[in-house]
Design a protein around this motif. Structure first.
Motif, mmCIF file in Angstrom:
data_model
loop_
_atom_site.group_PDB
_atom_site.id
_atom_site.type_symbol
_atom_site.label_atom_id
_atom_site.label_comp_id
_atom_site.label_asym_id
_atom_site.label_seq_id
_atom_site.Cartn_x
_atom_site.Cartn_y
_atom_site.Cartn_z
ATOM 1 N N SER A 1 0.853 -1.186 0.000
ATOM 2 C CA SER A 1 0.000 0.000 0.000
ATOM 3 C C SER A 1 0.892 1.240 0.000
ATOM 4 O O SER A 1 2.094 1.157 0.273
ATOM 5 C CB SER A 1 -0.897 0.001 1.243
ATOM 6 O OG SER A 1 -0.114 0.199 2.405
ATOM 7 N N LEU A 2 0.305 2.389 -0.281
ATOM 8 C CA LEU A 2 1.066 3.623 -0.284
ATOM 9 C C LEU A 2 1.699 3.877 1.079
ATOM 10 O O LEU A 2 2.878 4.229 1.175
ATOM 11 C CB LEU A 2 0.170 4.802 -0.691
ATOM 12 C CG LEU A 2 0.854 6.165 -0.698
ATOM 13 C CD1 LEU A 2 2.015 6.181 -1.676
ATOM 14 C CD2 LEU A 2 -0.158 7.245 -1.039
ATOM 15 N N ASP A 3 0.928 3.663 2.156
ATOM 16 C CA ASP A 3 1.435 3.893 3.502
ATOM 17 C C ASP A 3 2.625 2.978 3.808
ATOM 18 O O ASP A 3 3.655 3.430 4.309
ATOM 19 C CB ASP A 3 0.318 3.679 4.532
ATOM 20 C CG ASP A 3 0.745 4.047 5.934
ATOM 21 O OD1 ASP A 3 1.274 5.175 6.118
ATOM 22 O OD2 ASP A 3 0.563 3.215 6.849
ATOM 23 N N LYS A 4 2.490 1.694 3.476
ATOM 24 C CA LYS A 4 3.591 0.757 3.720
ATOM 25 C C LYS A 4 4.794 1.083 2.839
ATOM 26 O O LYS A 4 5.932 0.968 3.276
ATOM 27 C CB LYS A 4 3.134 -0.679 3.487
ATOM 28 C CG LYS A 4 2.236 -1.209 4.582
ATOM 29 C CD LYS A 4 1.878 -2.653 4.364
ATOM 30 C CE LYS A 4 0.974 -3.131 5.496
ATOM 31 N NZ LYS A 4 0.602 -4.539 5.325
ATOM 32 N N SER A 5 4.545 1.494 1.612
ATOM 33 C CA SER A 5 5.634 1.878 0.708
ATOM 34 C C SER A 5 6.416 3.060 1.264
ATOM 35 O O SER A 5 7.649 3.081 1.221
ATOM 36 C CB SER A 5 5.093 2.232 -0.682
ATOM 37 O OG SER A 5 4.561 1.102 -1.307
ATOM 38 N N LEU A 6 5.692 4.047 1.786
ATOM 39 C CA LEU A 6 6.360 5.212 2.358
ATOM 40 C C LEU A 6 7.194 4.842 3.578
ATOM 41 O O LEU A 6 8.296 5.353 3.766
ATOM 42 C CB LEU A 6 5.341 6.293 2.714
ATOM 43 C CG LEU A 6 4.693 6.995 1.518
ATOM 44 C CD1 LEU A 6 3.574 7.914 1.979
ATOM 45 C CD2 LEU A 6 5.730 7.757 0.716
ATOM 46 N N LYS A 7 6.662 3.951 4.410
ATOM 47 C CA LYS A 7 7.418 3.499 5.582
ATOM 48 C C LYS A 7 8.674 2.741 5.160
ATOM 49 O O LYS A 7 9.747 2.930 5.739
ATOM 50 C CB LYS A 7 6.539 2.636 6.487
ATOM 51 C CG LYS A 7 5.502 3.435 7.240
ATOM 52 C CD LYS A 7 4.631 2.556 8.104
ATOM 53 C CE LYS A 7 3.573 3.411 8.806
ATOM 54 N NZ LYS A 7 2.660 2.590 9.602
ATOM 55 N N LYS A 8 8.537 1.884 4.166
ATOM 56 C CA LYS A 8 9.698 1.132 3.668
ATOM 57 C C LYS A 8 10.724 2.087 3.062
ATOM 58 O O LYS A 8 11.927 1.945 3.269
ATOM 59 C CB LYS A 8 9.279 0.107 2.603
ATOM 60 C CG LYS A 8 8.375 -0.987 3.103
ATOM 61 C CD LYS A 8 9.155 -2.034 3.832
ATOM 62 C CE LYS A 8 8.218 -3.159 4.239
ATOM 63 N NZ LYS A 8 8.884 -4.193 4.980
ATOM 64 N N PHE A 9 10.244 3.075 2.304
ATOM 65 C CA PHE A 9 11.127 4.050 1.692
ATOM 66 C C PHE A 9 11.910 4.814 2.763
ATOM 67 O O PHE A 9 13.120 4.999 2.655
ATOM 68 C CB PHE A 9 10.336 5.014 0.806
ATOM 69 C CG PHE A 9 11.205 6.015 0.103
ATOM 70 C CD1 PHE A 9 11.897 5.664 -1.040
ATOM 71 C CD2 PHE A 9 11.325 7.301 0.588
ATOM 72 C CE1 PHE A 9 12.706 6.588 -1.691
ATOM 73 C CE2 PHE A 9 12.131 8.233 -0.050
ATOM 74 C CZ PHE A 9 12.826 7.872 -1.186
ATOM 75 N N ASP A 10 11.203 5.237 3.814
ATOM 76 C CA ASP A 10 11.849 5.955 4.916
ATOM 77 C C ASP A 10 12.914 5.082 5.575
ATOM 78 O O ASP A 10 14.029 5.539 5.851
ATOM 79 C CB ASP A 10 10.809 6.409 5.933
ATOM 80 C CG ASP A 10 11.415 7.231 7.054
ATOM 81 O OD1 ASP A 10 12.144 8.197 6.758
ATOM 82 O OD2 ASP A 10 11.156 6.902 8.237
ATOM 83 N N GLU A 11 12.593 3.823 5.813
ATOM 84 C CA GLU A 11 13.568 2.904 6.401
ATOM 85 C C GLU A 11 14.771 2.752 5.477
ATOM 86 O O GLU A 11 15.920 2.748 5.927
ATOM 87 C CB GLU A 11 12.924 1.538 6.656
ATOM 88 C CG GLU A 11 13.855 0.540 7.297
ATOM 89 C CD GLU A 11 13.250 -0.848 7.460
ATOM 90 O OE1 GLU A 11 14.011 -1.746 7.907
ATOM 91 O OE2 GLU A 11 12.060 -1.051 7.156
ATOM 92 N N GLY A 12 14.501 2.668 4.190
ATOM 93 C CA GLY A 12 15.578 2.535 3.211
ATOM 94 C C GLY A 12 16.496 3.745 3.198
ATOM 95 O O GLY A 12 17.720 3.604 3.113
ATOM 96 N N VAL A 13 15.925 4.930 3.300
ATOM 97 C CA VAL A 13 16.735 6.149 3.338
ATOM 98 C C VAL A 13 17.636 6.146 4.567
ATOM 99 O O VAL A 13 18.823 6.476 4.487
ATOM 100 C CB VAL A 13 15.839 7.408 3.305
ATOM 101 C CG1 VAL A 13 16.626 8.668 3.638
ATOM 102 C CG2 VAL A 13 15.159 7.546 1.945
ATOM 103 N N GLN A 14 17.085 5.756 5.704
ATOM 104 C CA GLN A 14 17.881 5.693 6.939
ATOM 105 C C GLN A 14 19.009 4.669 6.809
ATOM 106 O O GLN A 14 20.141 4.917 7.238
ATOM 107 C CB GLN A 14 16.989 5.360 8.125
ATOM 108 C CG GLN A 14 16.030 6.478 8.485
ATOM 109 C CD GLN A 14 15.067 6.078 9.592
ATOM 110 O OE1 GLN A 14 15.338 5.165 10.359
ATOM 111 N NE2 GLN A 14 13.946 6.767 9.683
#
Length: 82
Positions: free
Chosen positions: A26-39
């Motif tokens: 989902s968009l929400d899960k994608s954004l969370k994964k993206f944020d984790e990836g950036v970190q």
């Protein structure tokens, strides 16, 4: 929490990339994964910068061993190969 290693962070970053590329989140899960990836990418970059700062090559110059920063050695090899 166990101390994060470069290898573990890189492996997790690869997992996240694959999950995002699959597009099943989902968009929400994608954004969370993206944020984790950036970190994780920041952490990996910091680890690489620290390692690069520590790396010194020993060269023999005029009969003496001299520590030369990695970046300087890299430039010398580039100049010689041109």
């Amino acid at each position: 929490m166990a101390k994060k290693t470069f290898e573990a962070a890189l492996a997790r970053l690869e997992e996240i990339t694959q999950e995002l590329e699959e597009g099943d989140l989902s968009l929400d899960k994608s954004l969370k994964k993206f944020d984790e990836g950036v970190q994780l990418a920041r952490f990996c970059n910091e680890q690489l910068e620290e390692a690069r700062a520590k790396v010194e090559l020993l060269l023999e110059k005029n009969g003496e061993i001299e520590a030369v920063p990695f970046a300087e050695e890299e430039r010398e090899h580039q100049d010689l190969s041109e």
